[in-house]
Design an enzyme around this catalytic site. Structure first.
Site, PDB file in Angstrom:
ATOM      1  CG  HIS A 180      47.960  65.326  70.920  1.00  0.00           C
ATOM      2  ND1 HIS A 180      48.678  66.125  70.077  1.00  0.00           N
ATOM      3  CD2 HIS A 180      48.874  64.800  71.784  1.00  0.00           C
ATOM      4  CE1 HIS A 180      49.971  66.098  70.396  1.00  0.00           C
ATOM      5  NE2 HIS A 180      50.112  65.296  71.441  1.00  0.00           N
TER       6      HIS A 180
HETATM    7  O1  RIB Z   1      50.043  61.650  68.567  1.00  0.00           O
HETATM    8  C1  RIB Z   1      49.060  61.928  69.527  1.00  0.00           C
HETATM    9  C2  RIB Z   1      48.058  60.830  69.600  1.00  0.00           C
HETATM   10  O2  RIB Z   1      48.708  59.627  70.006  1.00  0.00           O
HETATM   11  C3  RIB Z   1      46.958  61.069  70.672  1.00  0.00           C
HETATM   12  O3  RIB Z   1      45.763  60.467  70.244  1.00  0.00           O
HETATM   13  C4  RIB Z   1      47.488  60.376  71.884  1.00  0.00           C
HETATM   14  O4  RIB Z   1      46.456  59.912  72.754  1.00  0.00           O
HETATM   15  C5  RIB Z   1      48.182  59.187  71.255  1.00  0.00           C
HETATM   16  O5  RIB Z   1      47.212  58.184  71.031  1.00  0.00           O
END
Ligand code: RIB
Ligand code: CA
Length: 314
Positions: A243
């Site tokens: 992500h």
């Molecule tokens: O949904 C993914 C996000 O949530 C990313 O930033 C991960 O690190 C969590 O914070």
């Protein structure tokens, strides 16, 4: 490429750590003015320690780390140890940090830095719940016009939610904060699950990271090897989505991405769809087009960039 000045707001988390390392490994293109921790994946205190550990791992002890808000604007904090482990950075055995937190509050650092630097020169990169940035905008509304751009990891539309059927974690944890930020009139680039689900850490890519042969490559391989378990079990894909580094990769190589300028609004009333990022992708409404919503990525080039930059670290 001219050097971009950025502030990174983060809740490390393994994927946050990879984003931090990618930014810190790219000083010719990115000047990280500071890192502000926020409550999210785990507690604020632990996220701040994790940010210090990652800065030390990068060798960039020149970059200050500040602690920000310990919880959402209005709601009880919900964390994600089930994904990231009890420390939030499970996987590698990183030493306790020698580096100390900068005593300034993260929200004050954001406000003061935006007021001190020339207007329109700082990009805010957010990797967790938007509590710190929202608080900064509430405390000092005049900073909104001074922010060049926000590049955020958060939200989801066609990929639906990951913490509820409707909502992505960063938005879900503090939907009111996300609402404040998206209504502030600041240009936003959104790396939602719609893009991060196209950036999968396959075994071959994980092997390439470990094969770099330095401390950073080994630590990243251990981090992602831990955090991927949850997503592989959930999605059954050939790799887990990566992500947060999508934000930094966008800053470094925007040509690897494509998207559409649309409206994204946040659900803050309903408990069933709390934190849903309602993306008007087909432009049905006349709501303001407040977000460049990323939808395409060259994932092979993304991982080549990540691997090459991590190899520059100790
Ligand atoms: O949904 C993914 C996000 O949530 C990313 O930033 C991960 O690190 C969590 O914070
Ligand atoms: Ca994060």
């Amino acid at each position: 490429m001219t050097q971009r000045k950025i502030i990174i707001d983060t809740d490390p988390g393994q994927d946050d750590a990879v984003a931090l390392l990618l930014a810190l490994a790219s000083p010719d293109e990115i000047e990280v003015l500071g890192i502000t921790a926020v409550a999210g994946n785990v507690s604020l205190a632990q996220n701040a320690i994790n940010a210090l550990k990652v800065v030390e791992l990068s060798g960039r002890n020149d970059v200050p780390v500040m602690a920000g808000c310990p919880g959402p604007l209005r709601r009880r904090l919900e964390t994600a140890e089930h994904v990231h482990g009890l420390t939030g950075l499970d996987g590698p055995d990183l030493p306790d940090p020698q580096k100390r937190l900068d005593p300034r509050h993260g929200v004050d650092f954001i406000v003061d830095t935006l007021m001190a630097e020339p207007s329109g020169t700082i990009t805010l990169v957010t990797l967790g719940p938007l509590t710190n940035l929202a608080m900064a905008l509430i405390k000092a509304p005049m900073i909104a016009a001074r922010i060049k751009r926000i590049v955020m990891m958060g939200g989801a539309y066609f990929e639906v939610g990951n913490i509820t059927p409707a909502a992505e974690f960063n938005i879900y944890v503090d939907p009111e904060a996300a609402d404040v930020v998206l209504r502030a009139g600041i240009p936003v680039v959104m790396a939602s699950l719609d893009i991060t689900h196209k950036v999968l850490t396959t075994n071959a890519r994980l092997d390439a990271l470990r094969a770099i042969g330095n401390r950073a490559g080994a630590a990243v391989a251990d981090m992602l090897g831990f955090s991927e378990r949850f997503d592989l079990a959930k999605y059954g894909w050939r790799g887990a989505p990566l992500h947060d580094p999508c934000t930094i990769a966008y800053l470094l190589r925007p040509e690897l991405f494509d998207g559409r300028l649309i409206n994204v609004s946040i659900e803050v009333e309903s408990e069933l769809t709390r934190g849903m990022s309602v993306a008007d992708f087909w432009q049905i409404t006349d709501r303001p087009k407040n977000v460049f919503f990323l939808s395409k990525v060259d994932d092979s080039s993304f991982f080549a960039l990540l691997t090459e930059r991590l190899a520059r670290l100790p």
